[in-house]
Design an enzyme around this catalytic site. Structure first.
Site, PDB file in Angstrom:
ATOM      1  N   LYS A  33      -8.495  -7.653  14.736  1.00 28.08           N
ATOM      2  CA  LYS A  33      -9.185  -8.178  13.552  1.00 28.08           C
ATOM      3  C   LYS A  33      -8.277  -9.176  12.815  1.00 28.08           C
ATOM      4  CE  LYS A  33      -9.475  -7.641   9.182  1.00 28.08           C
ATOM      5  NZ  LYS A  33      -9.880  -8.954   8.677  1.00 28.08           N
ATOM      6  N   GLY A  49       0.903  -8.121   7.022  1.00 27.71           N
ATOM      7  CA  GLY A  49       0.180  -8.556   5.825  1.00 27.71           C
ATOM      8  C   GLY A  49       0.929  -8.128   4.582  1.00 27.71           C
ATOM      9  N   SER A  50       0.183  -7.917   3.511  1.00 32.24           N
ATOM     10  CA  SER A  50       0.816  -7.620   2.228  1.00 32.24           C
ATOM     11  C   SER A  50       1.299  -6.174   2.158  1.00 32.24           C
ATOM     12  CB  SER A  50      -0.191  -7.875   1.105  1.00 32.24           C
ATOM     13  OG  SER A  50      -1.308  -7.036   1.286  1.00 32.24           O
ATOM     14  N   VAL A  91      -1.607  -3.695   1.058  1.00 35.87           N
ATOM     15  CA  VAL A  91      -2.487  -3.153   2.103  1.00 35.87           C
ATOM     16  C   VAL A  91      -1.674  -2.268   3.052  1.00 35.87           C
ATOM     17  CG1 VAL A  91      -4.039  -3.727   4.003  1.00 35.87           C
ATOM     18  CG2 VAL A  91      -4.103  -5.085   1.901  1.00 35.87           C
ATOM     19  N   GLY A  92      -0.421  -2.628   3.285  1.00 37.98           N
ATOM     20  CA  GLY A  92       0.445  -1.813   4.141  1.00 37.98           C
ATOM     21  C   GLY A  92       0.536  -0.385   3.625  1.00 37.98           C
ATOM     22  N   GLU A 137       4.581  -4.950   9.155  1.00 39.80           N
ATOM     23  CA  GLU A 137       5.403  -6.134   8.875  1.00 39.80           C
ATOM     24  C   GLU A 137       4.858  -6.698   7.574  1.00 39.80           C
ATOM     25  OE1 GLU A 137       7.924  -7.278  10.515  1.00 39.80           O
ATOM     26  OE2 GLU A 137       7.780  -6.255  12.437  1.00 39.80           O
ATOM     27  N   CYS A 168       6.176 -15.250   5.429  1.00 37.52           N
ATOM     28  CA  CYS A 168       6.821 -14.014   5.000  1.00 37.52           C
ATOM     29  C   CYS A 168       8.333 -14.228   4.893  1.00 37.52           C
ATOM     30  CB  CYS A 168       6.500 -12.894   5.967  1.00 37.52           C
ATOM     31  SG  CYS A 168       6.812 -13.362   7.664  1.00 37.52           S
ATOM     32  N   GLU A 222       6.897 -11.290  -4.557  1.00 36.14           N
ATOM     33  CA  GLU A 222       6.510 -12.302  -3.575  1.00 36.14           C
ATOM     34  C   GLU A 222       5.433 -13.203  -4.170  1.00 36.14           C
ATOM     35  OE1 GLU A 222       4.184 -11.170  -0.038  1.00 36.14           O
ATOM     36  OE2 GLU A 222       5.747 -12.173   1.121  1.00 36.14           O
TER      37      GLU A 222
HETATM   38  P1  NAD Z   1      -3.430  -9.096   3.378  1.00 43.60           P
HETATM   39  O1  NAD Z   1      -2.647  -7.845   3.341  1.00 43.60           O
HETATM   40  O2  NAD Z   1      -4.327  -9.410   2.262  1.00 43.60           O
HETATM   41  O3  NAD Z   1      -4.339  -9.126   4.690  1.00 43.60           O
HETATM   42  C1  NAD Z   1      -3.818  -8.943   5.995  1.00 43.60           C
HETATM   43  C2  NAD Z   1      -4.923  -8.425   6.897  1.00 43.60           C
HETATM   44  O4  NAD Z   1      -5.314  -7.122   6.466  1.00 43.60           O
HETATM   45  C3  NAD Z   1      -6.183  -9.261   6.892  1.00 43.60           C
HETATM   46  O5  NAD Z   1      -6.713  -9.315   8.192  1.00 43.60           O
HETATM   47  C4  NAD Z   1      -7.082  -8.481   5.956  1.00 43.60           C
HETATM   48  O6  NAD Z   1      -8.461  -8.721   6.179  1.00 43.60           O
HETATM   49  C5  NAD Z   1      -6.719  -7.055   6.303  1.00 43.60           C
HETATM   50  N1  NAD Z   1      -7.019  -6.047   5.271  1.00 43.60           N
HETATM   51  C6  NAD Z   1      -7.149  -6.228   3.931  1.00 43.60           C
HETATM   52  N2  NAD Z   1      -7.420  -5.063   3.318  1.00 43.60           N
HETATM   53  C7  NAD Z   1      -7.449  -4.115   4.285  1.00 43.60           C
HETATM   54  C8  NAD Z   1      -7.662  -2.704   4.282  1.00 43.60           C
HETATM   55  N3  NAD Z   1      -7.919  -2.018   3.160  1.00 43.60           N
HETATM   56  N4  NAD Z   1      -7.598  -2.043   5.453  1.00 43.60           N
HETATM   57  C9  NAD Z   1      -7.310  -2.702   6.598  1.00 43.60           C
HETATM   58  N5  NAD Z   1      -7.122  -4.036   6.672  1.00 43.60           N
HETATM   59  C10 NAD Z   1      -7.184  -4.731   5.520  1.00 43.60           C
HETATM   60  O7  NAD Z   1      -2.367 -10.272   3.632  1.00 43.60           O
HETATM   61  P2  NAD Z   1      -2.624 -11.843   3.751  1.00 43.60           P
HETATM   62  O8  NAD Z   1      -2.938 -12.374   2.403  1.00 43.60           O
HETATM   63  O9  NAD Z   1      -3.566 -12.129   4.870  1.00 43.60           O
HETATM   64  O10 NAD Z   1      -1.181 -12.343   4.224  1.00 43.60           O
HETATM   65  C11 NAD Z   1      -0.135 -12.559   3.338  1.00 43.60           C
HETATM   66  C12 NAD Z   1       0.834 -11.397   3.350  1.00 43.60           C
HETATM   67  O11 NAD Z   1       1.271 -11.139   4.674  1.00 43.60           O
HETATM   68  C13 NAD Z   1       2.105 -11.674   2.567  1.00 43.60           C
HETATM   69  O12 NAD Z   1       2.456 -10.551   1.795  1.00 43.60           O
HETATM   70  C14 NAD Z   1       3.151 -11.909   3.645  1.00 43.60           C
HETATM   71  O13 NAD Z   1       4.466 -11.655   3.264  1.00 43.60           O
HETATM   72  C15 NAD Z   1       2.692 -10.998   4.705  1.00 43.60           C
HETATM   73  N6  NAD Z   1       3.216 -11.418   6.003  1.00 43.60           N
HETATM   74  C16 NAD Z   1       4.229 -10.671   6.553  1.00 43.60           C
HETATM   75  C17 NAD Z   1       4.779 -11.045   7.772  1.00 43.60           C
HETATM   76  C18 NAD Z   1       5.887 -10.248   8.394  1.00 43.60           C
HETATM   77  O14 NAD Z   1       6.053 -10.339   9.602  1.00 43.60           O
HETATM   78  N7  NAD Z   1       6.663  -9.470   7.664  1.00 43.60           N
HETATM   79  C19 NAD Z   1       4.299 -12.185   8.427  1.00 43.60           C
HETATM   80  C20 NAD Z   1       3.281 -12.927   7.830  1.00 43.60           C
HETATM   81  C21 NAD Z   1       2.741 -12.511   6.615  1.00 43.60           C
END
Ligand code: NAD
Length: 495
Positions: A175, A228-229, A232-233, A250, A284, A385
């Site tokens: 996804k 991701g963020s 959400v993590g 990550e 990130c 961030e």
């Molecule tokens: P996000 O957490 O908003 O979304 C990431 C993914 O999670 C998307 O596909 C989103 O649809 C999905 N998602 C959202 N809510 C969810 C839930 N409740 N359950 C399951 N999935 C859900 O992040 P973003 O805005 O897409 O990306 C930016 C963030 O990603 C920043 O914090 C950045 O630091 C981080 N990031 C980290 C790395 C790394 O390797 N450490 C790399 C790139 C981005």
């Protein structure tokens, strides 16, 4: 030129069961539609996981070198289509063409690297403590993996997860973020064309709550790999924790570049411009803090401001553009809100701090490269961030203070120090709390054959890329073969 995209379930391209769709537009020009995509829900998730579950039973038995051939073919197909894929990615998420080419290249590199693992996947053999007994360990696939990815590396990040997971014998439900479903669909299309059997790779577009959450919670999903963020993590960590499901995270970063008084300042300047404003600060690993040693702080800041003002902001498809738009209005609003926070906290805005206006900019999410001086470590500007083109400059009086300030954040992804002094460099490598440390290079620039990930709030201890990614997508099985013909009790019969 827009396209209608579909989900990919059990080897077929299909719409969402509800028939609903959502649109995605070019962040450099909102009048340009990139595509329409299935707005999926839990019923699509259930169908995709069921397909992946079925396919797993035969895929796990395909020899790893054969699985790897499909991944290698996929990497070759990406290579052949690199330019078209990069152009689509720039239209979809805004970063400049040189960077989207790099994004596709990273997926290609990852494909070839992961394919090599098909002929390794090494385990250990060791002597048994008992006579006439053999002991060894093998890597086993885990099962259905859910891959949930962000928008800033639309092809590279999925490739880090999906290629090695497939080589290891797992099946996948993928996804992507709603801002970058087109690049993700192309990536999946390439795997299908390369010969991935039905159900081995499944793909769903849609919202985090509507698709990501039920996917992660599904009882037949054995591994959740999320980038991701941190917000959400944490939600996923709770969910997977109660279900005892393997989860690799990550997450965010608040990366700093240190510049000591003995540094090559030209090099350090080039580095911070690339680290802070490349991908419009939406990495990130982006350089979000610059820690300057006081003796060079004044002169360096002056040069930085002049260079940041001169960066050309615009449509990423224009070869002269250095900084593309932000990915969406929300991201621009977040950036603007941090600029207000910084001003209120008493930091000094020395460059940028506003959207770019005028002809050619009105329909896109452009924002000027922004620099704040006189930032103190306890300010939100220095701790949170932002994920936009905002650089916070802090000044320190010593090497020890530089390391302390660098570590004074909840995150620990990437880090950088510019110094010509090997003793300082070695101490920084030892004392910086981060998953990655660059010496005389910016905070960005990871390579696919080296471990990638961070400490503290950046993750939960896993490392993608390199051979370390195999620990996410395999289970160890230890095997004992007793050919003595009698019961042999370890720790008892030989003492
Ligand atoms: P996000 O957490 O908003 O979304 C990431 C993914 O999670 C998307 O596909 C989103 O649809 C999905 N998602 C959202 N809510 C969810 C839930 N409740 N359950 C399951 N999935 C859900 O992040 P973003 O805005 O897409 O990306 C930016 C963030 O990603 C920043 O914090 C950045 O630091 C981080 N990031 C980290 C790395 C790394 O390797 N450490 C790399 C790139 C981005």
């Amino acid at each position: 030129m827009s396209e209608t995209f579909q989900n990919f379930i059990d080897g077929k391209w299909v719409p969402a069961r509800s028939g609903k769709t959502f649109e995605n537009r070019n962040p450099a020009n909102q009048d340009e539609l990139v595509g329409a995509f299935p707005d999926s829900d839990e019923s699509d998730v259930n169908a995709a996981v069921a397909a992946a579950r079925r396919a797993y039973e035969s895929w796990r038995l395909v020899p790893a070198p054969k699985r790897a051939e499909i991944v290698r073919r996929a990497a070759s197909l990406l290579e052949a289509q690199k330019e078209d894929l990069a152009r689509l990615m720039t239209r979809e998420m805004g970063k400049v063409l040189a960077e989207t080419r790099g994004d596709v290249q990273e997926a290609i590199d990852c494909g070839f690297f992961a394919a090599g693992e098909g002929r390794r996947l090494y385990g250990d053999t060791a002597p048994s403590e008992m006579p006439n007994k053999a002991a060894y360990s093998v890597r086993m696939p885990v099962g259905v993996c859910a891959m949930i990815t962000p928008w800033n590396f639309p092809m590279a990040i999925p490739s880090w997860k999906i290629f090695p997971a497939l080589v290891c014998g797992n099946t996948v439900v993928f996804k992507p973020a709603t801002d970058t479903p087109a690049s993700a669909a192309k990536f999946v299309g390439v795997l299908a064309e390369a010969g991935a059997p039905d159900g081995v790779i499944n793909f769903l577009t849609g919202g985090g709550r509507e698709v990501g959450a039920p996917l992660a919670a599904h009882p037949d999903v054995r591994v959740v790999s999320f980038t991701g963020s941190s917000e959400v993590g944490r939600v996923l960590a709770r969910e997977c924790g109660t279900r005892l499901k393997r989860l690799s995270l990550e997450l965010g970063g608040k990366n700093a570049q240190i510049v000591m008084e003995d540094a090559n300042l030209d090099l350090a300047l080039e580095g911070v411009l690339w680290g802070a404003f490349g991908t419009t600060g939406q990495r990130c690993t982006a350089t979000s803090r610059l820690i300057l040693h006081r003796p060079i702080a004044g002169v360096f800041l002056e040069r930085l401001v002049e260079a940041a003002r001169a960066l050309k902001v615009g449509d990423g498809l224009d070869p002269s553009t250095q900084v593309g738009p932000l990915v969406n209005e929300g991201q621009r609003e977040t950036t603007a809100s941090y600029v207000e926070i910084g001003k209120k906290e008493g930091a000094e805005l020395v460059c940028g701090g506003e959207p770019v206006k005028g002809p050619g900019f009105d329909r896109g999410f452009f924002y000027r490269p922004t620099v704040f001086a006189k930032v103190r470590p306890n300010m939100r500007l220095a701790r949170e961030e932002i994920f936009g083109p905002v650089l916070s400059v802090l000044t320190v009086d010593s090497f020890e203070e530089a390391i302390h300030v660098q570590n004074d954040t909840p995150y620990g992804l990437s880090s950088s120090i510019y110094t010509q002094d090997v003793n300082r460099a070695m101490r920084a490598i030892r004392d910086i709390e981060a998953g990655i440390t660059y010496v005389n290079g910016p905070t960005i620039g990871a390579e696919v054959h080296m471990p990638f990930g961070g400490v503290k709030d950046t993750g939960n201890g896993h490392r993608e890329a390199s051979h370390t990614v195999l620990d996410i997508f395999t289970e160890w099985k230890t095997v004992y073969i007793d050919y003595s013909g009698k019961l042999q009790r370890a720790q008892i019969d030989n003492h």
